[in-house]
Enzyme design. Structure first.
Site, PDB file in Angstrom:
ATOM      1  N   GLY A  64       0.330   5.170  -1.311  1.00  0.00           N
ATOM      2  CA  GLY A  64       0.366   4.048  -0.364  1.00  0.00           C
ATOM      3  C   GLY A  64       1.766   3.886   0.183  1.00  0.00           C
ATOM      4  O   GLY A  64       2.554   4.837   0.210  1.00  0.00           O
ATOM      5  N   SER A  65       2.086   2.665   0.599  1.00  0.00           N
ATOM      6  CA  SER A  65       3.364   2.439   1.276  1.00  0.00           C
ATOM      7  C   SER A  65       4.523   2.470   0.285  1.00  0.00           C
ATOM      8  O   SER A  65       4.357   2.237  -0.915  1.00  0.00           O
ATOM      9  CB  SER A  65       3.342   1.084   1.977  1.00  0.00           C
ATOM     10  OG  SER A  65       3.355   0.056   1.012  1.00  0.00           O
ATOM     11  N   CYS A  79       0.224  10.606   5.495  1.00  0.00           N
ATOM     12  CA  CYS A  79       1.618  10.496   5.039  1.00  0.00           C
ATOM     13  C   CYS A  79       2.397  11.711   5.505  1.00  0.00           C
ATOM     14  O   CYS A  79       3.617  11.674   5.594  1.00  0.00           O
ATOM     15  CB  CYS A  79       1.681  10.323   3.531  1.00  0.00           C
ATOM     16  SG  CYS A  79       0.829  11.598   2.650  1.00  0.00           S
ATOM     17  N   VAL A 110       4.982  -1.070  -1.475  1.00  0.00           N
ATOM     18  CA  VAL A 110       4.099  -1.340  -2.616  1.00  0.00           C
ATOM     19  C   VAL A 110       4.421  -0.367  -3.759  1.00  0.00           C
ATOM     20  O   VAL A 110       4.429  -0.746  -4.933  1.00  0.00           O
ATOM     21  CB  VAL A 110       2.608  -1.263  -2.206  1.00  0.00           C
ATOM     22  CG1 VAL A 110       1.705  -1.506  -3.409  1.00  0.00           C
ATOM     23  CG2 VAL A 110       2.305  -2.284  -1.113  1.00  0.00           C
ATOM     24  N   GLY A 111       4.726   0.864  -3.407  1.00  0.00           N
ATOM     25  CA  GLY A 111       5.053   1.873  -4.422  1.00  0.00           C
ATOM     26  C   GLY A 111       6.263   1.468  -5.255  1.00  0.00           C
ATOM     27  O   GLY A 111       6.309   1.694  -6.467  1.00  0.00           O
ATOM     28  N   GLU A 138       3.028   8.725  -4.401  1.00  0.00           N
ATOM     29  CA  GLU A 138       2.940   9.448  -3.117  1.00  0.00           C
ATOM     30  C   GLU A 138       3.062   8.394  -2.030  1.00  0.00           C
ATOM     31  O   GLU A 138       2.090   7.731  -1.669  1.00  0.00           O
ATOM     32  CB  GLU A 138       1.595  10.169  -2.981  1.00  0.00           C
ATOM     33  CG  GLU A 138       1.337  11.244  -4.011  1.00  0.00           C
ATOM     34  CD  GLU A 138       2.288  12.420  -3.909  1.00  0.00           C
ATOM     35  OE1 GLU A 138       3.119  12.473  -2.978  1.00  0.00           O
ATOM     36  OE2 GLU A 138       2.216  13.287  -4.788  1.00  0.00           O
TER      37      GLU A 138
END
Ligand code: UN1
Length: 504
Positions: free
Chosen positions: A238-239, A294, A242-243, A260
């Site tokens: 995800g972003s 991505c 958030v990661g 990722e």
């Protein structure tokens, strides 16, 4: 039979699988929307705290038996899932296209990517090998072996609603882990459809509880998941924002993460580049999946001598991009995922104009049902702040450079480091780009675009892209714990480093 029926989906679906589907009547509902029309495809009952506990208990319990099943036998379960994926490829590819908006060929490609990683995992199940070292002590063996970790938590994004789960889940499964999946609430039906296939495979081979799932669209259960000490590994896609939060929450309890996150991928076009390769690679990279990979190409850095030619050919190619129903075979670009994505796209265009970027192609929000935008080409100036961010919509920035060193400098001068590409016919340029002083990304391609990686290599990026490595190569090691073994088969007890210690 329509696509949903054929994949075991109804208008209202349970969102929890813990050995069996748990019906959650009265629970909150997560609607799944078709981004091409805005219509609700079906609804999913959001998992409750109780459901979550059942999922973790099931996965923890199943781990106790799964971990001692011989790895090649574990591979048979993955092979069975792969057989079912093959048999359902067309329907599942259609569902990916319906729920995510990517074109049918890319939806099918995503299912193929699942089948590919399953095949790799089945083979890998016979190759979970450690090293054997020579001990410094007589009559001693020194070697390492790999054991399962426990529950692998897999949090996936809307843009690859099934393939990225498969990268993680199939490898984790052959490693002896049990898998708990939290899919994106923007693409829950794809996950449920895959879970139905897993259910059949688990029933057929009598290995219940290996694959489980819960669906939620609020943060409470997601937070509980990442903080849960019963989940030793959290794989998050995800972003970057958030990661970063997931990384901290999991590190706090000394768990492991596989991250990722965002990319900001560039294609460099040097003076010798074969544009018959470069132009289609750039267009697929920037427009494919409506710029929502991505690995999507965000920036093109072109040698000044080729700049006008590249810009003209790209613009021409963009004119040929047919936008519309992702299920129509003529379409090359479907919608964005939702209205929020359209808003972010529109805001980015305003920022580009305000900061001196010239929109060379596109820029309209299409006046039709669904979340359609035109792909955009921007003639950009170095230093524009937006060049450092990932908008996750089809906006392509084209920049000019004087030479390869400058191009590599521009490419690396962003927080992200996922994928990169150089188009060149010069051996020295290729090697310079691939050298330690070249691309700083996890993926570096020559005469191949930034997106569409094969599963055979390890997939992942550096810097703000998260540092994780999934899929092929030795990525399996992230799903196991390494144990170093020293075995004394002699009759004496010599100490290492020649230490003498004789209690008498
Ligand atoms: C992603 O966008 O999260 O390399 C994954 C690619 C695909 C995977 C993308 N195989 O573009």
């Amino acid at each position: 039979m329509n696509t949903l029926d054929s994949l075991g989906l109804a208008k209202l679906n349970p969102g929890t699988f813990a050995g069996a589907w748990r019906s959650a009547v009265g629970a909150r509902r997560v609607p799944s929307q078709n981004p091409a029309t805005g219509a609700v495809l079906a609804e999913v009952c959001a998992s409750t705290a109780e459901d979550y506990e059942a999922v973790i208990a099931t996965a923890a319990d199943a781990f106790h038996t799964w971990r001692i099943v011989p790895a090649p036998r574990r591979g048979e379960l993955v092979r069975r899932v792969a057989d079912l994926l093959r048999a359902n490829k067309d329907a599942l590819g259609t569902l990916v296209s319906l729920e995510n908006g990517k074109i049918k060929s890319e939806g099918d490609g995503e299912v193929q990517e699942m089948i590919d990683i399953a095949e790799l995992a089945v083979g890998q199940s016979r190759m979970l090998h450690g090293l054997c070292m020579h001990s410094e002590r007589p009559a001693h063996c020194l070697y390492e072996q790999w054991h399962p970790l426990g529950i692998a938590g897999v949090i996936t994004a809307f843009n690859f609603p099934v393939a990225v789960w498969a990268w993680n889940a199939f490898i984790a499964a052959i490693c002896g882990d049990t898998i708990v999946w939290k899919p994106s609430p923007k693409a829950p039906l794809c996950a449920l459809a895959v879970q139905h296939l897993c259910q059949r495979a688990m029933n057929d081979l009598d290995y219940p509880g290996v694959f489980s799932l819960f669906v939620t669209d609020d943060n409470t259960l997601a937070e509980r998941f990442v903080a849960d000490t019963r989940v030793p590994l959290v794989s998050f896609t995800g972003s970057t924002a958030v990661g970063r939060h997931v990384a901290v929450a999991v590190a706090q309890r000394l768990g492991r993460t596989l991250l990722e996150l965002g990319g900001n991928n560039a294609v460099i076009v040097d003076e010798s580049a074969d544009l018959a390769l470069a132009i289609p690679a750039i267009v697929f990279g920037s427009v494919g999946t409506a710029g929502q990979r991505c690995t999507s190409t965000r920036r093109v850095i072109v040698h000044a001598s080729r700049f006008d030619e590249v810009l003209a050919r790209l613009t021409d190619a963009y004119r040929q991009v047919r936008i519309g129903d992702p299920l129509s075979p003529d379409t090359l670009m479907g919608p964005l995922i939702d209205s929020g994505a359209v808003e972010r796209h529109a805001a980015a265009l305003e920022e580009i104009k305000a900061s001196g970027g010239e929109i060379v192609y596109g820029g309209r929000i299409l006046d039709r049902q669904g979340y359609f935008v035109e792909p955009v080409i921007v003639r950009a100036q170095p230093g524009m702040a937006i060049l450092r961010r990932e908008t996750f919509t089809p906006i392509l920035y084209v920049l000019s450079c004087r030479d390869l060193d400058e191009a590599i400098g521009i490419q690396n001068d962003v927080p992200q480091g996922l994928s990169s590409a150089l188009f060149t016919l010069q051996l020295r340029h290729a090697e310079r780009f691939l050298s330690a002083a070249g691309s700083d990304c996890g993926i570096a391609n020559v005469n191949v675009g930034t997106s569409g990686a094969e599963i055979g290599g390890a997939f992942g990026g550096e810097k703000d892209s998260g540092g994780g490595r999934e899929a092929g190569s030795d990525a399996w090691k992230a799903y196991m714990r390494r144990q170093t073994v020293t075995l004394n088969w002699g009759t004496a007890l010599p100490l290492a480093q020649g230490v003498r210690f004789d209690p008498g």
